[in-house]
Design a protein around this motif. Structure first.
Motif, PDB file in Angstrom:
ATOM      1  N   VAL A  75       0.857  -1.187   0.000  1.00 42.59           N
ATOM      2  CA  VAL A  75       0.000   0.000   0.000  1.00 42.59           C
ATOM      3  C   VAL A  75       0.894   1.238   0.000  1.00 42.59           C
ATOM      4  N   PRO A  76       0.349   2.423  -0.322  1.00 45.57           N
ATOM      5  CA  PRO A  76       1.151   3.648  -0.308  1.00 45.57           C
ATOM      6  C   PRO A  76       1.775   3.888   1.062  1.00 45.57           C
ATOM      7  N   PRO A  77       2.924   4.592   1.105  1.00 44.74           N
ATOM      8  CA  PRO A  77       3.629   4.804   2.383  1.00 44.74           C
ATOM      9  C   PRO A  77       2.755   5.372   3.486  1.00 44.74           C
ATOM     10  N   ALA A  78       1.880   6.310   3.156  1.00 43.19           N
ATOM     11  CA  ALA A  78       1.061   6.960   4.186  1.00 43.19           C
ATOM     12  C   ALA A  78       0.050   6.014   4.821  1.00 43.19           C
ATOM     13  N   HIS A  79      -0.225   4.884   4.175  1.00 40.42           N
ATOM     14  CA  HIS A  79      -1.244   3.957   4.679  1.00 40.42           C
ATOM     15  C   HIS A  79      -0.650   2.732   5.383  1.00 40.42           C
ATOM     16  N   VAL A  80       0.667   2.601   5.354  1.00 37.75           N
ATOM     17  CA  VAL A  80       1.300   1.392   5.893  1.00 37.75           C
ATOM     18  C   VAL A  80       0.990   1.218   7.378  1.00 37.75           C
ATOM     19  N   ALA A  81       1.256   2.255   8.177  1.00 37.51           N
ATOM     20  CA  ALA A  81       1.109   2.116   9.634  1.00 37.51           C
ATOM     21  C   ALA A  81      -0.323   1.801  10.032  1.00 37.51           C
ATOM     22  N   GLY A  82      -1.296   2.470   9.426  1.00 36.15           N
ATOM     23  CA  GLY A  82      -2.688   2.218   9.761  1.00 36.15           C
ATOM     24  C   GLY A  82      -3.120   0.800   9.412  1.00 36.15           C
ATOM     25  N   GLU A  83      -2.705   0.328   8.230  1.00 33.36           N
ATOM     26  CA  GLU A  83      -3.036  -1.048   7.831  1.00 33.36           C
ATOM     27  C   GLU A  83      -2.369  -2.046   8.763  1.00 33.36           C
ATOM     28  N   LEU A  85      -1.470  -1.653  11.918  1.00 39.37           N
ATOM     29  CA  LEU A  85      -2.138  -1.659  13.217  1.00 39.37           C
ATOM     30  C   LEU A  85      -3.452  -2.433  13.149  1.00 39.37           C
ATOM     31  N   ALA A  86      -4.234  -2.204  12.106  1.00 36.27           N
ATOM     32  CA  ALA A  86      -5.527  -2.872  11.977  1.00 36.27           C
ATOM     33  C   ALA A  86      -5.352  -4.386  11.878  1.00 36.27           C
ATOM     34  N   LEU A  87      -4.380  -4.833  11.116  1.00 36.76           N
ATOM     35  CA  LEU A  87      -4.149  -6.266  10.957  1.00 36.76           C
ATOM     36  C   LEU A  87      -3.630  -6.893  12.243  1.00 36.76           C
ATOM     37  N   GLN A  88      -2.726  -6.203  12.920  1.00 37.45           N
ATOM     38  CA  GLN A  88      -2.177  -6.751  14.161  1.00 37.45           C
ATOM     39  C   GLN A  88      -3.240  -6.850  15.253  1.00 37.45           C
ATOM     40  N   ARG A  89      -4.114  -5.888  15.299  1.00 37.81           N
ATOM     41  CA  ARG A  89      -5.173  -5.939  16.319  1.00 37.81           C
ATOM     42  C   ARG A  89      -6.086  -7.147  16.129  1.00 37.81           C
ATOM     43  N   LYS A  90      -6.224  -7.588  14.878  1.00 35.56           N
ATOM     44  CA  LYS A  90      -7.049  -8.762  14.586  1.00 35.56           C
ATOM     45  C   LYS A  90      -6.259 -10.061  14.698  1.00 35.56           C
ATOM     46  N   GLY A  91      -4.964  -9.952  14.961  1.00 31.70           N
ATOM     47  CA  GLY A  91      -4.135 -11.154  15.001  1.00 31.70           C
ATOM     48  C   GLY A  91      -4.077 -11.862  13.664  1.00 31.70           C
ATOM     49  N   THR A  92      -4.018 -11.099  12.600  1.00 31.80           N
ATOM     50  CA  THR A  92      -4.163 -11.644  11.254  1.00 31.80           C
ATOM     51  C   THR A  92      -3.041 -12.589  10.869  1.00 31.80           C
ATOM     52  N   ALA A  93      -1.800 -12.209  11.163  1.00 24.09           N
ATOM     53  CA  ALA A  93      -0.651 -12.998  10.697  1.00 24.09           C
ATOM     54  C   ALA A  93       0.393 -13.102  11.796  1.00 24.09           C
ATOM     55  N   ILE A 107       7.854   3.520   9.419  1.00 26.23           N
ATOM     56  CA  ILE A 107       8.367   2.949  10.665  1.00 26.23           C
ATOM     57  C   ILE A 107       8.040   3.854  11.850  1.00 26.23           C
ATOM     58  N   GLU A 108       8.309   5.141  11.710  1.00 23.90           N
ATOM     59  CA  GLU A 108       8.039   6.079  12.812  1.00 23.90           C
ATOM     60  C   GLU A 108       6.550   6.134  13.127  1.00 23.90           C
ATOM     61  N   ARG A 109       5.729   6.157  12.102  1.00 23.07           N
ATOM     62  CA  ARG A 109       4.286   6.234  12.322  1.00 23.07           C
ATOM     63  C   ARG A 109       3.764   4.956  12.975  1.00 23.07           C
ATOM     64  N   ALA A 110       4.287   3.817  12.563  1.00 23.86           N
ATOM     65  CA  ALA A 110       3.857   2.552  13.163  1.00 23.86           C
ATOM     66  C   ALA A 110       4.185   2.511  14.650  1.00 23.86           C
ATOM     67  N   ALA A 111       5.385   3.000  15.011  1.00 25.25           N
ATOM     68  CA  ALA A 111       5.768   3.036  16.421  1.00 25.25           C
ATOM     69  C   ALA A 111       4.864   3.991  17.204  1.00 25.25           C
ATOM     70  N   GLN A 112       4.539   5.146  16.608  1.00 23.98           N
ATOM     71  CA  GLN A 112       3.671   6.120  17.270  1.00 23.98           C
ATOM     72  C   GLN A 112       2.276   5.561  17.525  1.00 23.98           C
ATOM     73  N   LEU A 113       1.770   4.749  16.606  1.00 24.85           N
ATOM     74  CA  LEU A 113       0.433   4.176  16.745  1.00 24.85           C
ATOM     75  C   LEU A 113       0.400   3.013  17.732  1.00 24.85           C
ATOM     76  N   CYS A 115       2.034  -0.016  17.187  1.00 20.92           N
ATOM     77  CA  CYS A 115       2.121  -1.319  16.512  1.00 20.92           C
ATOM     78  C   CYS A 115       3.167  -2.193  17.192  1.00 20.92           C
ATOM     79  N   ASP A 116       3.007  -3.492  17.061  1.00 25.96           N
ATOM     80  CA  ASP A 116       3.984  -4.448  17.579  1.00 25.96           C
ATOM     81  C   ASP A 116       5.165  -4.464  16.615  1.00 25.96           C
ATOM     82  N   MET A 117       6.248  -3.789  16.971  1.00 28.69           N
ATOM     83  CA  MET A 117       7.391  -3.663  16.074  1.00 28.69           C
ATOM     84  C   MET A 117       8.252  -4.924  16.047  1.00 28.69           C
ATOM     85  N   SER A 118       7.991  -5.847  16.975  1.00 26.24           N
ATOM     86  CA  SER A 118       8.806  -7.068  17.014  1.00 26.24           C
ATOM     87  C   SER A 118       8.487  -8.003  15.854  1.00 26.24           C
ATOM     88  N   THR A 119       7.261  -7.933  15.341  1.00 26.88           N
ATOM     89  CA  THR A 119       6.849  -8.852  14.271  1.00 26.88           C
ATOM     90  C   THR A 119       6.871  -8.197  12.898  1.00 26.88           C
TER      91      THR A 119
END
Length: 369
Positions: A75-83, A85-93, A107-113, A115-119
């Motif tokens: 997905v486009p860079p601006a949508h990566v972190a949101g997608e 987070l949504a997938l991780q919350r559902k335990g998708t993968a 990366i910075e946006r994912a950490a701010q939201l 997200c589980d950065m370990s996976t």
């Protein structure tokens, strides 16, 4: 093993996502496809890229007990972190990666939201085409191409291994690099060149018919990438704005100095030729640093030009002759002759093979200028 992939979810069925899906399908993996554009998913599915993901029935352990080992966010860079987070919350993968062409912002946006950065391993395959969409996808798109990996200090070895396996299955060449260094690098080798090509191509929009009629291979080479989707590139450039601006400012200085020197030359000042020559020489030096097809410095090939008729099978016959005389084709380019049913094939070969190929072509009645 954690690095063994069996089922992969690809979110985003554009050129890159569908190409990844096709490559994985060729290796026997189960691929699930998701996209907000149902038409894109449908086309990707029809191309054999996988099956449509049914999120209401999916989780890290779905009804079938099958695990989604890796989710690829195309997905486009601006949508990566949101997608993510949504997938991780559902335990998708179990693990996650993205393939956006900038890395610091996601990366910075994912950490701010939170997200589980370990996976999660941010990544970027440096491959593409001027065309976009699933219809332009190719399973072989990544063969031998660099694929940047930007793990963070929180990334687990298992997540890194899973994404390395993805790169291996797609035929890419993994290169681990810091995210900021990655963004600086792609600004130089990809993003700024695209803007520069667009600036040159923009001059053609108002060019006269005479100018366009005189257009040769040179202007086609310089402007080739300018035909890409503007909306897609706006998202890329927005995510890497500062590094790209810095490179464009340096290019602008070179061009401004060249323009000033040429004005002076036109006014009769012959002393400025050295300034122009130096820029041209720096260009030659920079071009020479572009790696060859096997990596490292580009070897010196000899180009054999051949007149090729615009008829089915001509290129196949040309390559057959190369095979018959034991000449390996290192590269090939086509230059069309406007208004004529023919073109010029420029066949790059090893220096000691040029005479062999030229002789064989002459003997078989081909025109070799």
């Amino acid at each position: 093993m954690a690095s063994e992939l069996r089922t992969v979810l690809v979110v985003g069925t554009g050129l890159i996502g569908t190409s990844i899906a096709l490559a994985l399908r060729e290796r026997g993996l189960r691929v699930l496809l998701a996209d907000h554009d149902q038409g894109a998913v449908r086309l990707a599915r029809e191309l054999g890229a996988g099956e449509e993901w049914q999120p209401e029935a999916a989780s890290a352990s779905g009804e079938s007990g099958e695990t989604i080992d890796l989710a690829v966010l195309a997905v486009p860079p601006a949508h990566v972190a949101g997608e993510l987070l949504a997938l991780q919350r559902k335990g998708t993968a179990t693990f996650y990666t993205d393939v956006a062409s900038v890395k610091v912002e996601p990366i910075e946006r994912a950490a701010q939201l939170g997200c589980d950065m370990s996976t999660y391993v941010a990544s970027h395959p440096l491959a593409g085409r001027e065309k976009s969409g699933p219809g332009a996808a190719r399973a072989e798109l990544f063969l031998g191409r660099p694929w940047a990996l930007c793990p963070t200090p929180d990334t687990t070895p298992e997540a890194r291994a899973a994404v390395l396996r993805l790169v291996e299955l797609c035929g890419g060449n993994p290169i681990e690099v810091d995210a900021a260094e990655h963004d600086q690098a792609v600004a130089v080798v990809s993003h700024a060149p695209h803007v520069t090509a667009s600036a040159v191509a923009a001059r053609l929009a108002d060019a006269s018919d005479i100018a366009l009629g005189l257009a040769g291979q040179g202007v086609r080479d310089v402007t080739r990438i300018a035909g890409s989707d503007p909306g897609l590139w706006l998202g890329i450039l927005s995510g890497n704005a500062t590094p790209v601006a810095e490179v464009l400012e340096a290019i602008s200085r070179d061009l401004a100095e060249a323009a000033t020197a040429l004005r002076a030359l036109a006014d009769g000042d012959g002393t400025v030729t050295q300034e122009i020559t130096q820029l041209l020489k720096r260009g030659v030096a920079g071009h020479g640093r572009i790696p060859g097809k096997h990596g490292g410095p580009a070897p010196a090939y000899v180009v054999v030009q051949v007149v090729v008729g615009d008829r089915p099978g001509q290129l196949a016959r040309l390559f057959q002759i190369c095979d018959e005389v034991g000449v390996n084709v290192e590269d090939v380019r086509l230059e069309h002759a406007p208004g004529l049913p023919l073109g010029i094939a420029e066949v790059s070969v090893q220096p000691d093979a040029a005479a062999v190929l030229t002789k064989a072509l002459h003997e078989r009645g081909w025109q070799v200028p």
